[in-house]
Design a protein around this motif. Structure first.
Motif, PDB file in Angstrom:
ATOM      1  N   ILE A 277     -38.109  79.446  14.881  1.00 19.47           N
ATOM      2  CA  ILE A 277     -38.973  78.428  14.097  1.00 19.47           C
ATOM      3  C   ILE A 277     -39.075  78.667  12.579  1.00 19.47           C
ATOM      4  CG2 ILE A 277     -41.335  77.663  13.914  1.00 19.47           C
ATOM      5  CD1 ILE A 277     -41.811  78.396  16.585  1.00 19.47           C
ATOM      6  N   ILE A 278     -38.730  79.632  12.204  1.00 22.59           N
ATOM      7  CA  ILE A 278     -38.670  80.332  10.804  1.00 22.59           C
ATOM      8  C   ILE A 278     -37.290  79.792  10.377  1.00 22.59           C
ATOM      9  CG2 ILE A 278     -38.531  81.896   9.150  1.00 22.59           C
ATOM     10  CD1 ILE A 278     -40.575  83.693  11.028  1.00 22.59           C
ATOM     11  N   ALA A 279     -36.329  79.804  10.977  1.00 23.52           N
ATOM     12  CA  ALA A 279     -34.920  79.745  10.383  1.00 23.52           C
ATOM     13  C   ALA A 279     -34.467  78.296  10.339  1.00 23.52           C
ATOM     14  CB  ALA A 279     -33.765  80.642  11.292  1.00 23.52           C
ATOM     15  N   ASP A 280     -34.943  77.531  11.186  1.00 24.06           N
ATOM     16  CA  ASP A 280     -34.632  76.136  11.538  1.00 24.06           C
ATOM     17  C   ASP A 280     -35.633  75.188  10.985  1.00 24.06           C
ATOM     18  OD1 ASP A 280     -34.083  73.268  12.680  1.00 24.06           O
ATOM     19  OD2 ASP A 280     -32.674  74.360  13.884  1.00 24.06           O
TER      20      ASP A 280
ATOM     21  N   PHE B  95     -47.924  75.976  14.821  1.00 26.22           N
ATOM     22  CA  PHE B  95     -48.992  76.669  15.574  1.00 26.22           C
ATOM     23  C   PHE B  95     -48.216  77.563  16.820  1.00 26.22           C
ATOM     24  CE2 PHE B  95     -51.468  72.758  14.532  1.00 26.22           C
ATOM     25  CZ  PHE B  95     -52.385  73.730  13.605  1.00 26.22           C
ATOM     26  N   LEU B  96     -47.091  77.023  17.365  1.00 29.94           N
ATOM     27  CA  LEU B  96     -46.358  77.597  18.225  1.00 29.94           C
ATOM     28  C   LEU B  96     -46.118  79.086  17.793  1.00 29.94           C
ATOM     29  CD1 LEU B  96     -45.014  77.816  21.030  1.00 29.94           C
ATOM     30  CD2 LEU B  96     -43.114  76.416  20.167  1.00 29.94           C
ATOM     31  N   LYS B  97     -45.604  78.903  16.409  1.00 28.19           N
ATOM     32  CA  LYS B  97     -45.269  80.285  15.775  1.00 28.19           C
ATOM     33  C   LYS B  97     -46.456  81.055  15.888  1.00 28.19           C
ATOM     34  CE  LYS B  97     -44.656  80.159  11.295  1.00 28.19           C
ATOM     35  NZ  LYS B  97     -44.089  79.919   9.987  1.00 28.19           N
ATOM     36  N   GLN B  98     -47.608  80.642  15.500  1.00 30.17           N
ATOM     37  CA  GLN B  98     -48.770  81.601  15.648  1.00 30.17           C
ATOM     38  C   GLN B  98     -48.909  82.072  16.959  1.00 30.17           C
ATOM     39  OE1 GLN B  98     -50.150  82.406  12.526  1.00 30.17           O
ATOM     40  NE2 GLN B  98     -48.697  80.955  11.706  1.00 30.17           N
ATOM     41  N   LEU B  99     -48.702  81.282  18.008  1.00 35.03           N
ATOM     42  CA  LEU B  99     -48.852  81.615  19.178  1.00 35.03           C
ATOM     43  C   LEU B  99     -47.803  82.699  19.841  1.00 35.03           C
ATOM     44  CD1 LEU B  99     -50.326  81.077  21.975  1.00 35.03           C
ATOM     45  CD2 LEU B  99     -48.524  79.408  22.602  1.00 35.03           C
ATOM     46  N   SER B 100     -46.647  82.573  19.375  1.00 34.80           N
ATOM     47  CA  SER B 100     -45.608  83.629  19.882  1.00 34.80           C
ATOM     48  C   SER B 100     -46.103  84.940  18.966  1.00 34.80           C
ATOM     49  CB  SER B 100     -44.251  83.336  19.166  1.00 34.80           C
ATOM     50  OG  SER B 100     -43.809  82.186  19.936  1.00 34.80           O
ATOM     51  N   PHE B 101     -46.498  84.839  17.914  1.00 35.23           N
ATOM     52  CA  PHE B 101     -46.935  86.319  17.172  1.00 35.23           C
ATOM     53  C   PHE B 101     -48.347  86.788  17.841  1.00 35.23           C
ATOM     54  CE2 PHE B 101     -49.882  88.008  14.086  1.00 35.23           C
ATOM     55  CZ  PHE B 101     -49.126  89.335  13.548  1.00 35.23           C
ATOM     56  N   LEU B 102     -49.142  86.043  18.158  1.00 32.39           N
ATOM     57  CA  LEU B 102     -50.266  86.288  19.064  1.00 32.39           C
ATOM     58  C   LEU B 102     -49.898  86.969  20.384  1.00 32.39           C
ATOM     59  CD1 LEU B 102     -53.347  86.074  18.920  1.00 32.39           C
ATOM     60  CD2 LEU B 102     -53.455  84.089  19.735  1.00 32.39           C
ATOM     61  N   ASP B 103     -49.215  86.354  20.972  1.00 36.49           N
ATOM     62  CA  ASP B 103     -48.615  86.988  22.346  1.00 36.49           C
ATOM     63  C   ASP B 103     -48.155  88.402  22.269  1.00 36.49           C
ATOM     64  OD1 ASP B 103     -49.571  84.990  23.892  1.00 36.49           O
ATOM     65  OD2 ASP B 103     -47.731  83.871  23.799  1.00 36.49           O
ATOM     66  N   LEU B 104     -47.303  88.509  21.040  1.00 35.03           N
ATOM     67  CA  LEU B 104     -46.614  89.991  20.799  1.00 35.03           C
ATOM     68  C   LEU B 104     -47.951  90.809  20.621  1.00 35.03           C
ATOM     69  CD1 LEU B 104     -43.709  88.937  18.256  1.00 35.03           C
ATOM     70  CD2 LEU B 104     -43.544  89.970  20.373  1.00 35.03           C
ATOM     71  N   CYS B 105     -48.782  90.432  19.928  1.00 37.10           N
ATOM     72  CA  CYS B 105     -49.974  91.495  19.501  1.00 37.10           C
ATOM     73  C   CYS B 105     -50.655  91.520  20.783  1.00 37.10           C
ATOM     74  CB  CYS B 105     -50.859  90.614  18.472  1.00 37.10           C
ATOM     75  SG  CYS B 105     -50.122  90.604  16.911  1.00 37.10           S
TER      76      CYS B 105
ATOM     77  N   LEU C 143     -40.599  80.912  27.429  1.00 34.91           N
ATOM     78  CA  LEU C 143     -39.805  80.298  28.503  1.00 34.91           C
ATOM     79  C   LEU C 143     -40.287  78.686  28.602  1.00 34.91           C
ATOM     80  CD1 LEU C 143     -38.977  83.035  31.098  1.00 34.91           C
ATOM     81  CD2 LEU C 143     -37.493  82.125  29.595  1.00 34.91           C
ATOM     82  N   ILE C 144     -41.773  78.622  28.784  1.00 37.79           N
ATOM     83  CA  ILE C 144     -42.146  77.347  28.965  1.00 37.79           C
ATOM     84  C   ILE C 144     -41.933  76.556  27.948  1.00 37.79           C
ATOM     85  CG2 ILE C 144     -44.659  76.179  29.147  1.00 37.79           C
ATOM     86  CD1 ILE C 144     -45.521  78.941  30.536  1.00 37.79           C
TER      87      ILE C 144
ATOM     88  N   GLU D 100     -36.026  70.246  21.406  1.00 36.49           N
ATOM     89  CA  GLU D 100     -35.927  70.337  19.903  1.00 36.49           C
ATOM     90  C   GLU D 100     -35.541  72.002  19.992  1.00 36.49           C
ATOM     91  OE1 GLU D 100     -39.590  68.808  18.708  1.00 36.49           O
ATOM     92  OE2 GLU D 100     -38.673  67.154  17.463  1.00 36.49           O
ATOM     93  N   VAL D 101     -36.584  72.886  20.620  1.00 30.22           N
ATOM     94  CA  VAL D 101     -36.331  74.201  20.555  1.00 30.22           C
ATOM     95  C   VAL D 101     -34.674  74.523  21.020  1.00 30.22           C
ATOM     96  CG1 VAL D 101     -37.096  76.345  21.553  1.00 30.22           C
ATOM     97  CG2 VAL D 101     -38.731  74.665  20.701  1.00 30.22           C
ATOM     98  N   LYS D 102     -34.529  73.929  22.168  1.00 23.74           N
ATOM     99  CA  LYS D 102     -33.091  74.265  22.702  1.00 23.74           C
ATOM    100  C   LYS D 102     -31.878  73.902  21.559  1.00 23.74           C
ATOM    101  CE  LYS D 102     -33.707  72.130  26.680  1.00 23.74           C
ATOM    102  NZ  LYS D 102     -33.686  71.864  28.083  1.00 23.74           N
ATOM    103  N   GLY D 103     -32.377  72.793  20.951  1.00 26.59           N
ATOM    104  CA  GLY D 103     -31.458  72.209  19.846  1.00 26.59           C
ATOM    105  C   GLY D 103     -31.405  73.190  18.745  1.00 26.59           C
ATOM    106  N   ALA D 104     -32.325  73.928  18.475  1.00 26.66           N
ATOM    107  CA  ALA D 104     -32.599  74.815  17.267  1.00 26.66           C
ATOM    108  C   ALA D 104     -31.962  76.047  17.693  1.00 26.66           C
ATOM    109  CB  ALA D 104     -34.058  75.039  17.038  1.00 26.66           C
ATOM    110  N   VAL D 105     -31.985  76.494  18.878  1.00 24.40           N
ATOM    111  CA  VAL D 105     -31.316  77.703  19.334  1.00 24.40           C
ATOM    112  C   VAL D 105     -29.939  77.550  19.323  1.00 24.40           C
ATOM    113  CG1 VAL D 105     -30.800  79.228  21.358  1.00 24.40           C
ATOM    114  CG2 VAL D 105     -33.250  78.569  20.852  1.00 24.40           C
TER     115      VAL D 105
END
Length: 309
Positions: free
Chosen positions: A47-50, A60-70, A284-285, A292-297
């Motif tokens: 998300i940051i790179a693309d 918001f998805l970026k925030q959710l990923s960071f929150l899941d790490l925490c 994964l979900i 869009e995420v698969k395209g960014a990857v």
């Protein structure tokens, strides 16, 4: 007046007392934690790179990923340590700190899921005004409000618990410290603490759930007015990942906290669901169902790895 001998540490009974089973569980949950770290870190990086993903939804998805790490890192390291340890002890202060961060990160995730539902509601119901309404200032403000409300809620519950005297059975029938598990171990009057925990949980979690349900009611109402079947399908697909995450988080969380603290296998399963399994599944979900995420990857792999081949 009784004389109590205060205790300085608790014993987390964990998932099993059989060393052979503990070894298997250690490998299993180490793998789950590793996948959680890799999956959410990769999601953050993509998300940051693309630049194509620099939109409110992916912010918001970026925030959710960071929150899941925490959220997963609050409980997983200590649980893994205890699976290899014979003592399985944790200091009272460390236990209260863990309970605070479990409450804070869980509360933040509830708020963030409500914010993400509102974002989808605006995107589908008012597409022409979406960029104007969901501007960068509002998005950042909503994230700060989510963290702020959750931390204030956690402090309101933890600060009174710090003054409790723990002098009864020092064993916690769980793999982590949660407030509902600590209150029965106190020789102080915990009726106020229980009431405070109940009221704040109802206000925080049911409040955010009402916001999510309201947003989706508005989304469904808007989609049903769309005449094109393809248009309806596309609108629903943009919400499916978020709706899956909401169901996983709220169902396991509500059932866990509505159940009495007993250390039953079902209680532990639901605790594992929202503290370790859901943070692992979220990347994964959001990637498997999202073009869009698969395209960014794919773009990131071609940019950074193909030149090396």
């Amino acid at each position: 007046m009784k004389n109590y001998s205060a205790i300085s540490e608790f014993i987390l009974l964990g998932l099993s007392t059989d060393p052979h089973i503990e070894a298997i569980l250690f490998v299993l949950f180490l793998l789950i934690y590793f996948l959680t770290l890799i999956g959410n870190s990769l999601m953050l990086l993509v998300i940051i790179a693309d630049s194509h993903l620099h939109t409110p939804m992916y912010f918001f998805l970026k925030q959710l990923s960071f929150l899941d790490l925490c959220h997963s890192s609050v409980t997983a390291p200590k649980m893994l340590e205890n699976l290899l340890s014979e003592s399985k002890t944790i200091f009272v202060e460390s236990c209260l700190a863990q309970a605070f961060f479990v409450f804070a990160t869980g509360g933040t995730e509830a708020c963030l899921l409500a914010v993400m539902a509102y974002d989808r509601c605006v995107a589908i119901s008012f597409p022409l005004l979406y960029g104007q309404v969901m501007n960068n200032q509002l998005c950042v403000g909503l994230v700060w409000i989510s963290w702020g409300l959750a931390f204030v809620d956690a402090l309101i519950n933890i600060l009174p618990a710090v003054n409790l005297d723990f002098c009864k059975d020092k064993t916690i029938p769980h793999f982590s410290c949660e407030l509902s598990s600590l209150f029965p171990l106190s020789c102080s009057d915990t009726s106020t603490n229980f009431t405070l925990l109940l009221c704040s949980s109802v206000f925080h979690f049911f409040g955010t759930l009402v916001m999510i349900v309201s947003s989706y009611a508005h989304i469904v109402s808007t989609i049903m007015r769309v005449s094109s079947t393809m248009g309806r399908s596309k609108a629903f697909s943009t919400c499916s990942s978020h709706l899956t995450t909401v169901i996983l988080f709220y169902v396991s969380g509500f059932i866990r906290y509505l159940m009495p603290t007993s250390g039953s296998p079902l209680e532990i399963i639901f605790s594992l669901q929202y503290s370790m399994i859901t943070p692992m599944l979220n990347p994964l979900i959001y990637s498997l169902k999202n073009k869009e995420v698969k395209g960014a990857v794919g773009r990131m792999l071609r940019k950074y790895f193909y030149p090396l081949m």
